[in-house]
Design a protein around this motif. Structure first.
Motif, PDB file in Angstrom:
ATOM      1  N   SER B  75      15.990  16.509   2.383  1.00 30.47           N
ATOM      2  CA  SER B  75      16.351  16.748   3.784  1.00 30.47           C
ATOM      3  C   SER B  75      15.130  17.029   4.648  1.00 30.47           C
ATOM      4  O   SER B  75      15.105  16.694   5.822  1.00 30.47           O
ATOM      5  N   ASP B  76      14.097  17.630   4.071  1.00 29.27           N
ATOM      6  CA  ASP B  76      12.966  18.071   4.897  1.00 29.27           C
ATOM      7  C   ASP B  76      11.784  17.097   4.891  1.00 29.27           C
ATOM      8  O   ASP B  76      10.732  17.404   5.414  1.00 29.27           O
ATOM      9  N   ILE B  77      11.957  15.917   4.275  1.00 28.66           N
ATOM     10  CA  ILE B  77      10.854  14.962   4.259  1.00 28.66           C
ATOM     11  C   ILE B  77      11.286  13.640   4.876  1.00 28.66           C
ATOM     12  O   ILE B  77      12.269  13.030   4.439  1.00 28.66           O
ATOM     13  N   GLY B  78      10.587  13.198   5.922  1.00 26.23           N
ATOM     14  CA  GLY B  78      10.949  11.965   6.600  1.00 26.23           C
ATOM     15  C   GLY B  78       9.752  11.059   6.810  1.00 26.23           C
ATOM     16  O   GLY B  78       8.921  10.920   5.917  1.00 26.23           O
ATOM     17  N   TYR B  79       9.676  10.461   7.987  1.00 27.55           N
ATOM     18  CA  TYR B  79       8.596   9.535   8.311  1.00 27.55           C
ATOM     19  C   TYR B  79       7.920   9.976   9.602  1.00 27.55           C
ATOM     20  O   TYR B  79       8.479  10.761  10.361  1.00 27.55           O
ATOM     21  N   PRO B  80       6.716   9.459   9.870  1.00 27.73           N
ATOM     22  CA  PRO B  80       6.037   9.802  11.127  1.00 27.73           C
ATOM     23  C   PRO B  80       6.884   9.382  12.325  1.00 27.73           C
ATOM     24  O   PRO B  80       7.573   8.356  12.267  1.00 27.73           O
ATOM     25  N   ASN B  81       6.830  10.156  13.379  1.00 29.43           N
ATOM     26  CA  ASN B  81       7.657   9.922  14.556  1.00 29.43           C
ATOM     27  C   ASN B  81       7.420   8.567  15.227  1.00 29.43           C
ATOM     28  O   ASN B  81       8.344   7.959  15.749  1.00 29.43           O
ATOM     29  N   GLN B  82       6.174   8.075  15.212  1.00 28.86           N
ATOM     30  CA  GLN B  82       5.840   6.862  15.969  1.00 28.86           C
ATOM     31  C   GLN B  82       6.243   5.584  15.247  1.00 28.86           C
ATOM     32  O   GLN B  82       6.225   4.508  15.814  1.00 28.86           O
ATOM     33  N   ILE B  83       6.594   5.696  13.953  1.00 29.73           N
ATOM     34  CA  ILE B  83       6.832   4.488  13.161  1.00 29.73           C
ATOM     35  C   ILE B  83       8.207   3.890  13.507  1.00 29.73           C
ATOM     36  O   ILE B  83       9.191   4.608  13.669  1.00 29.73           O
ATOM     37  N   ALA B  84       8.230   2.550  13.691  1.00 27.45           N
ATOM     38  CA  ALA B  84       9.501   1.866  13.957  1.00 27.45           C
ATOM     39  C   ALA B  84      10.146   1.485  12.632  1.00 27.45           C
ATOM     40  O   ALA B  84       9.457   1.356  11.609  1.00 27.45           O
ATOM     41  N   LEU B  85      11.461   1.299  12.654  1.00 27.64           N
ATOM     42  CA  LEU B  85      12.174   0.985  11.411  1.00 27.64           C
ATOM     43  C   LEU B  85      11.685  -0.336  10.816  1.00 27.64           C
ATOM     44  O   LEU B  85      11.638  -0.499   9.597  1.00 27.64           O
ATOM     45  N   LEU B  86      11.295  -1.263  11.699  1.00 24.19           N
ATOM     46  CA  LEU B  86      10.761  -2.539  11.215  1.00 24.19           C
ATOM     47  C   LEU B  86       9.488  -2.327  10.403  1.00 24.19           C
ATOM     48  O   LEU B  86       9.262  -2.984   9.381  1.00 24.19           O
TER      49      LEU B  86
END
Lengths: 126, 236
Positions: B75-86
């Motif tokens: 739950s607490d680990i995601g991706y950088p905010n600027q990255i697009a799903l593509l």
């Protein structure tokens, strides 16, 4: 038409029991007819959002009871109603089921006619 | 006998002097979902991190079957905010062998997401959807989900269950699912493991637990209230 089953979380009944009971009710109310195919385990699992192993267990129990029959590789179907018990066993089972029905509806304080009406409605006045 | 998926042998973890997981021997099988429940700090995440091999055990070991692949959602680990799903799609498709583009797109569809959206602009529920999509697209044989649906709304919870159940039915993986949500335990679990203060204090079939109590939540509460009276075996 998708099979009309509603599961209720945190009930006294397990999800397996709820699926079994509602499939049997659908058969009794002729919403499902003999030889009609049931949704595949995976279809019903996604439709109800429950573990496919739970759906498979419910189907197995209904096959074991004789309400459904399974055909290898083809799926699960509503079984034809046929007498498979001896006369005395049939009468014992009928009596037990009738007693259970009366006990379950006792607290509703209904007349005898109202109870009999309810049964004929479920049977669709066949 | 069913093919085992994971077996732990006297597996234990301590951080400095604090024991997070007391030695445990647990087997997990394919085509089963194990709900891991317990209060915060009971050791669920520690067990998941050890099984994902993102942390090393202090003692003991884990046996995995051949050709296993672990998928992990935290739950607490995601991706950088600027990255697009593509870009996430491009990144994973070039660096993992088993990446399935169709799956990734299908799960994004379930969550009504499109490729040009940026990770940072998504809601909590949509972020959970992306993480689940990335996990499923890697076709793992072992799914480890640590509160994957924490804090997300009802609609997104339903979407998550749809995506997970669709591919669970197809892949028949071994799934460990940590959650505080009783409905998820009821709808997903084959087995329940209850953890308390670093120990698995109960493990068994969900239906069996349910059958012994007026409802599943009451069964779980009962187990939560059990006081751990086991002797203190410290993992040295």
């Amino acid at each position: 038409m998708p099979l009309n089953i509603h599961i209720q979380n945190d009930s006294a009944q397990t999800l397996t029991e709820q699926i079994c009971q509602q499939v049997e009710l659908s058969i009794a109310a002729a919403n499902l007819t003999p030889n009609e195919a049931l949704p595949s385990v995976r279809q019903l699992s996604v439709q109800l959002k429950v573990n496919p192993n739970t759906v498979a267990r419910a189907y197995q129990q209904l096959v074991h009871k004789g309400s459904l029959r399974s055909e290898r590789g083809k799926g699960v179907f509503v079984a034809e109603c046929r007498a498979k018990f001896s006369a005395s066993e049939t009468s014992t089972r009928l009596q037990t089921a009738a007693q259970r029905f009366v006990a379950d509806t006792r607290h509703l304080a209904l007349s005898k006619d109202a109870l009999l009406d309810a049964i004929s409605t479920v049977l669709g006045d066949k | 006998m069913r093919e085992y998926s994971i077996q732990t042998h006297y597996l234990a973890k301590a951080y400095d002097t604090k024991v997070a997981l007391y030695p445990c021997d647990i087997a997990f099988h394919y085509n089963r979902i194990y709900a891991l429940v317990g209060r915060n700090g009971s050791g669920k995440s520690t067990l998941v991190k050890l099984l994902a091999e993102v942390e090393a055990p202090t003692k003991g070991s884990i046996t995995f079957p051949s050709n296993y692949r672990v998928g992990l959602v935290q739950s607490d680990i995601g991706y950088p905010n600027q990255i697009a799903l593509l870009e996430i799609e491009n990144l994973f498709s070039t660096c993992t062998n088993h990446w399935c583009k169709e799956r990734f797109n299908h799960v994004l569809n379930i969550f009504n997401l499109s490729h040009n959206q940026q990770f940072g602009a998504l809601s909590t529920g949509q972020k959970a959807g992306v993480k689940i999509a990335v996990m499923l697209a890697q076709k793992p044989t072992i799914w480890l989900l640590d509160e994957a649906t924490l804090g997300i709304d009802l609609l997104a919870q339903g979407q998550a269950l749809t995506a997970l159940l669709e591919y669970f039915g197809e892949d028949k993986p071994c799934v460990l699912y940590c959650t505080h949500n009783v409905n998820e335990v009821e709808q997903l679990a084959d087995e329940v493991l209850v953890m308390q203060r670093g120990r698995v204090i109960w493990q068994g079939e969900k239906d069996q637990l349910h059958a012994q109590h007026p409802s599943l939540s009451e069964g779980l509460l009962d187990l939560f209230q059990l006081d751990s009276e086991l002797p203190n075996i410290e993992a040295a």
